[in-house]
Write a protein that holds these residues in place. Structure first.
Motif, mmCIF file in Angstrom:
data_model
loop_
_atom_site.group_PDB
_atom_site.id
_atom_site.type_symbol
_atom_site.label_atom_id
_atom_site.label_comp_id
_atom_site.label_asym_id
_atom_site.label_seq_id
_atom_site.Cartn_x
_atom_site.Cartn_y
_atom_site.Cartn_z
ATOM 1 N N ILE A 43 0.761 -1.313 -0.337
ATOM 2 C CA ILE A 43 -0.474 -0.182 -0.383
ATOM 3 C C ILE A 43 0.947 1.511 -0.135
ATOM 4 O O ILE A 43 0.789 2.144 -0.866
ATOM 5 N N VAL A 44 2.021 1.263 0.419
ATOM 6 C CA VAL A 44 2.558 2.148 0.804
ATOM 7 C C VAL A 44 3.852 2.311 -0.716
ATOM 8 O O VAL A 44 3.845 3.221 -1.088
ATOM 9 N N ALA A 45 4.125 1.404 -1.122
ATOM 10 C CA ALA A 45 4.553 1.372 -2.486
ATOM 11 C C ALA A 45 3.822 2.117 -3.690
ATOM 12 O O ALA A 45 3.956 3.013 -4.604
ATOM 13 N N ASP A 46 2.718 1.723 -3.409
ATOM 14 C CA ASP A 46 1.138 2.522 -4.631
ATOM 15 C C ASP A 46 1.605 3.774 -3.986
ATOM 16 O O ASP A 46 1.040 4.770 -4.764
ATOM 17 N N LEU A 47 0.928 4.088 -2.805
ATOM 18 C CA LEU A 47 1.530 5.628 -1.984
ATOM 19 C C LEU A 47 2.291 6.542 -3.075
ATOM 20 O O LEU A 47 1.968 7.062 -3.236
ATOM 21 N N GLU A 48 3.068 5.569 -2.966
ATOM 22 C CA GLU A 48 4.654 6.959 -3.105
ATOM 23 C C GLU A 48 4.193 6.816 -4.899
ATOM 24 O O GLU A 48 5.149 7.501 -5.611
ATOM 25 N N LEU A 49 4.060 5.566 -5.646
ATOM 26 C CA LEU A 49 4.110 5.574 -6.978
ATOM 27 C C LEU A 49 3.517 6.481 -7.487
ATOM 28 O O LEU A 49 2.896 7.801 -7.836
ATOM 29 N N TRP A 50 1.745 6.759 -6.745
ATOM 30 C CA TRP A 50 0.404 7.857 -6.860
ATOM 31 C C TRP A 50 1.461 9.361 -6.464
ATOM 32 O O TRP A 50 0.902 10.278 -7.473
ATOM 33 N N ALA A 51 2.064 9.973 -5.911
ATOM 34 C CA ALA A 51 2.604 10.862 -5.042
ATOM 35 C C ALA A 51 3.022 11.096 -6.241
ATOM 36 O O ALA A 51 3.639 12.845 -6.526
ATOM 37 N N ALA A 52 4.132 10.121 -7.123
ATOM 38 C CA ALA A 52 5.213 10.544 -7.901
ATOM 39 C C ALA A 52 4.839 11.105 -9.498
ATOM 40 O O ALA A 52 5.119 11.281 -10.602
ATOM 41 N N GLY A 53 2.976 10.539 -9.474
ATOM 42 C CA GLY A 53 2.503 10.885 -11.050
ATOM 43 C C GLY A 53 2.551 9.769 -11.464
ATOM 44 O O GLY A 53 2.145 9.926 -13.147
ATOM 45 N N ARG A 54 3.537 8.427 -11.258
ATOM 46 C CA ARG A 54 3.264 6.734 -12.081
ATOM 47 C C ARG A 54 2.403 5.939 -12.118
ATOM 48 O O ARG A 54 2.525 5.236 -12.297
ATOM 49 N N LEU A 55 1.073 6.661 -11.035
ATOM 50 C CA LEU A 55 -0.100 4.942 -11.187
ATOM 51 C C LEU A 55 -0.480 6.356 -11.368
ATOM 52 O O LEU A 55 -1.151 6.759 -9.419
ATOM 53 N N ASP A 59 -6.224 2.739 -9.697
ATOM 54 C CA ASP A 59 -4.960 1.842 -9.446
ATOM 55 C C ASP A 59 -4.585 1.287 -8.179
ATOM 56 O O ASP A 59 -3.710 0.334 -7.745
ATOM 57 N N CYS A 60 -4.276 2.034 -7.313
ATOM 58 C CA CYS A 60 -3.554 1.732 -5.692
ATOM 59 C C CYS A 60 -5.000 0.836 -5.030
ATOM 60 O O CYS A 60 -6.152 1.221 -5.003
ATOM 61 N N ILE A 61 -3.804 0.835 -4.182
ATOM 62 C CA ILE A 61 -5.015 -0.403 -2.730
ATOM 63 C C ILE A 61 -5.279 0.749 -2.214
ATOM 64 O O ILE A 61 -3.799 0.775 -1.652
ATOM 65 N N HIS A 62 -5.811 2.050 -2.119
ATOM 66 C CA HIS A 62 -6.226 2.255 -0.481
ATOM 67 C C HIS A 62 -7.117 2.420 0.646
ATOM 68 O O HIS A 62 -7.315 2.910 1.471
ATOM 69 N N SER A 63 -7.232 1.036 0.662
ATOM 70 C CA SER A 63 -7.693 0.767 2.435
ATOM 71 C C SER A 63 -7.561 -0.728 3.175
ATOM 72 O O SER A 63 -7.654 -1.531 2.168
ATOM 73 N N LEU A 64 -7.556 -0.882 4.533
ATOM 74 C CA LEU A 64 -6.415 -1.970 4.917
ATOM 75 C C LEU A 64 -7.053 -2.355 6.078
ATOM 76 O O LEU A 64 -7.790 -1.316 6.690
ATOM 77 N N LEU A 65 -7.796 -3.613 6.673
ATOM 78 C CA LEU A 65 -8.800 -3.406 7.495
ATOM 79 C C LEU A 65 -7.266 -4.517 7.824
ATOM 80 O O LEU A 65 -7.449 -5.619 7.982
ATOM 81 N N LEU A 66 -6.711 -3.340 9.476
ATOM 82 C CA LEU A 66 -5.592 -4.943 10.704
ATOM 83 C C LEU A 66 -6.108 -5.773 11.439
ATOM 84 O O LEU A 66 -7.383 -4.668 12.098
ATOM 85 N N HIS A 67 -6.526 -6.677 12.243
ATOM 86 C CA HIS A 67 -7.008 -7.479 12.958
ATOM 87 C C HIS A 67 -6.225 -8.325 13.432
ATOM 88 O O HIS A 67 -4.962 -8.746 12.992
ATOM 89 N N GLY A 68 -6.044 -8.679 14.753
ATOM 90 C CA GLY A 68 -5.337 -9.824 15.510
ATOM 91 C C GLY A 68 -6.061 -9.533 16.965
ATOM 92 O O GLY A 68 -6.289 -8.551 17.704
ATOM 93 N N GLN A 69 -5.444 -10.070 17.911
ATOM 94 C CA GLN A 69 -5.643 -10.046 19.209
ATOM 95 C C GLN A 69 -4.829 -8.822 20.155
ATOM 96 O O GLN A 69 -3.593 -8.621 19.220
ATOM 97 N N PRO A 70 -5.603 -7.622 20.863
ATOM 98 C CA PRO A 70 -4.896 -7.471 21.586
ATOM 99 C C PRO A 70 -3.790 -7.320 21.468
ATOM 100 O O PRO A 70 -2.323 -7.804 22.484
#
Length: 434
Positions: A43-55, A59-70
């Motif tokens: 996701i960070v790589a996609d964000l950096e490519l978008w910010a550089a005007g290359r993506l 086409d970016c994955i721009h949402s994520l759910l992180l789950h797990g025990q506390p």
């Protein structure tokens, strides 16, 4: 001051970004190659490519759910995403929103957080405790109107954020099953990944970063082993407590200080750990023998263990569900094969225990999959988990006993492998990878 409300929010967002903590590793410095870290890097790589005007943004994955025990490090991972991208990290939670007052105040606080993220774009918006939103399908009548309005408000804000280029939404929760399906669907939270407990490499990296050269290598090896099965938060708390104790005693910190904090000063019961190791390896052997999907790890702690399987039931035929039953009861079966008796580790009050899970599978085979006493008639499960029909109860028990017997026979044939694997687990506390 600003000429518009959005100008004010943008200024506040920039100030907040300047206060975002910068300590800790970036994603590239994290030795853990778990699915969660890999997804965060992507996701960070996609964000950096978008910010550089290359993506293109679409086409970016721009949402994520992180789950797990506390305590597994979901917030830590979100902070690492911010450090890696060099972009602002806007952080909030349901607790912060609800602390603002009644429903209208909480919704206004929620809207302000999303406005802040949009004004600060490109940025990462992190929402902790997102499972506090609940689900409109929960069946709970109390506060259902309040919950519905909160969920509708959150859905509206997520949709606004997803249309705003440059905002990456990261949610974190302990129990994704509690979330409304509309929040989880693609288009809102695209990727759902578990943040697991740490492996040996990640634990060593945390200890080395926290302790530096304070302890020799042999002591560090012992602490890595003692930390298996513990969350990053627990490890951090143990180190902080050990440092405090050493300062109070006017001496340098020692490995024993950290170890005592990790274990509570208790000496591990090796007989209990051996039984747990056999139990978990029984699950693992059956998972491979029945080809139930890839194993992620087998882990042993002083009082508990876990076997992480990514189940693949193929077409979901009756034999596939029966194979899952044998896997679920294989821990108990392994204890019977090696010790001639079984402990209580398969049961208990928790509905996630082996016996509860196996009972749900067997009941579904009888009532939901068209192969039980009622033929093709589908019957809903009792939400309490009780089985009151004596005929159904007998048939469910028969399926469970048959599966456990098959698991015992299989493990008896693989007894040497079972023992050797459990011995390795005792030595290393975690087995992962191939």
């Amino acid at each position: 001051r600003g000429t518009t409300g959005r100008d004010v929010v943008r200024t506040l967002a920039q100030q907040a970004a300047a206060l975002t903590p910068t300590d800790g590793p970036t994603l590239d410095e994290m030795p853990d190659d778990s699915e969660a870290v890999t997804a965060a890097r992507q996701i960070v790589a996609d964000l950096e490519l978008w910010a550089a005007g290359r993506l293109p943004w679409d086409d970016c994955i721009h949402s994520l759910l992180l789950h797990g025990q506390p305590g597994t490090g979901k917030t830590f991972l979100a902070r690492a995403m911010g450090r890696s991208s060099g972009m602002p990290l806007v952080m909030s939670s349901f607790a912060r929103w609800q602390a603002c007052g009644h429903l209208g105040d909480a919704l206004n606080a929620m809207i302000a957080t999303f406005d802040e993220a949009i004004a600060a774009a490109p940025c990462i918006l992190f929402i902790d405790e997102i499972d506090s939103a609940g689900s409109r399908d929960s069946g709970e009548k109390q506060n259902s109107g309040y919950r519905r309005q909160v969920i509708n408000g959150l859905l509206e804000q997520i949709d606004v954020a997803m249309r705003a280029e440059g905002v990456v939404l990261v949610g974190a929760c302990n129990n994704p099953a509690a979330l409304d399906p509309a929040i989880l669907r693609p288009g809102r939270l695209y990727m759902h990944v578990e943040v697991p407990l740490l492996g040996r490499g990640s634990i060593r990296a945390i200890l080395q970063r926290q302790l530096g050269d304070a302890l020799p290598g042999d002591d560090l090896d012992g602490l890595v082993t003692a930390s298996i099965g513990r969350t990053p938060a627990a490890i951090d708390a143990a180190i902080r407590g050990a440092r405090s104790q050493a300062r109070a005693s006017g001496r340098p910190m020692q490995a024993r200080d950290v170890l005592d904090r990790l274990t509570g000063g208790e000496t591990p019961d090796r007989a209990l750990m051996w039984r747990i190791a056999v139990h978990e390896c029984g699950h693992a052997v059956l998972a491979v023998q029945r080809n139930l999907g890839p194993l992620r790890h087998v882990r042993l702690g002083p009082r508990a263990g876990d076997t992480a399987l990514l189940p693949d039931l193929g077409a979901g035929e009756i034999r596939d569900h029966h194979a899952m039953l044998t896997y679920t009861l294989a821990g108990r079966a392994a204890e019977a094969v090696i010790f001639g008796s079984v402990g209580g580790g398969s049961g208990g009050p928790d509905q996630t225990c082996d016996l509860a899970f196996a009972t749900r599978i067997a009941r579904a085979m009888e009532t939901s999959y068209g192969c039980g006493v009622d033929g093709l008639v589908w019957s809903p499960a009792d939400t309490s988990g009780r089985i009151t029909d004596p005929i159904l109860r007998t048939r469910v028990r028969h399926r469970l006993e048959l599966a456990e017997t098959e698991a015992r026979h299989t493990l008896q044939r693989h007894r040497v492998l079972l023992v050797e694997m459990a011995q390795d687990l005792m030595r290393h506390r975690v087995l992962d990878g191939p």
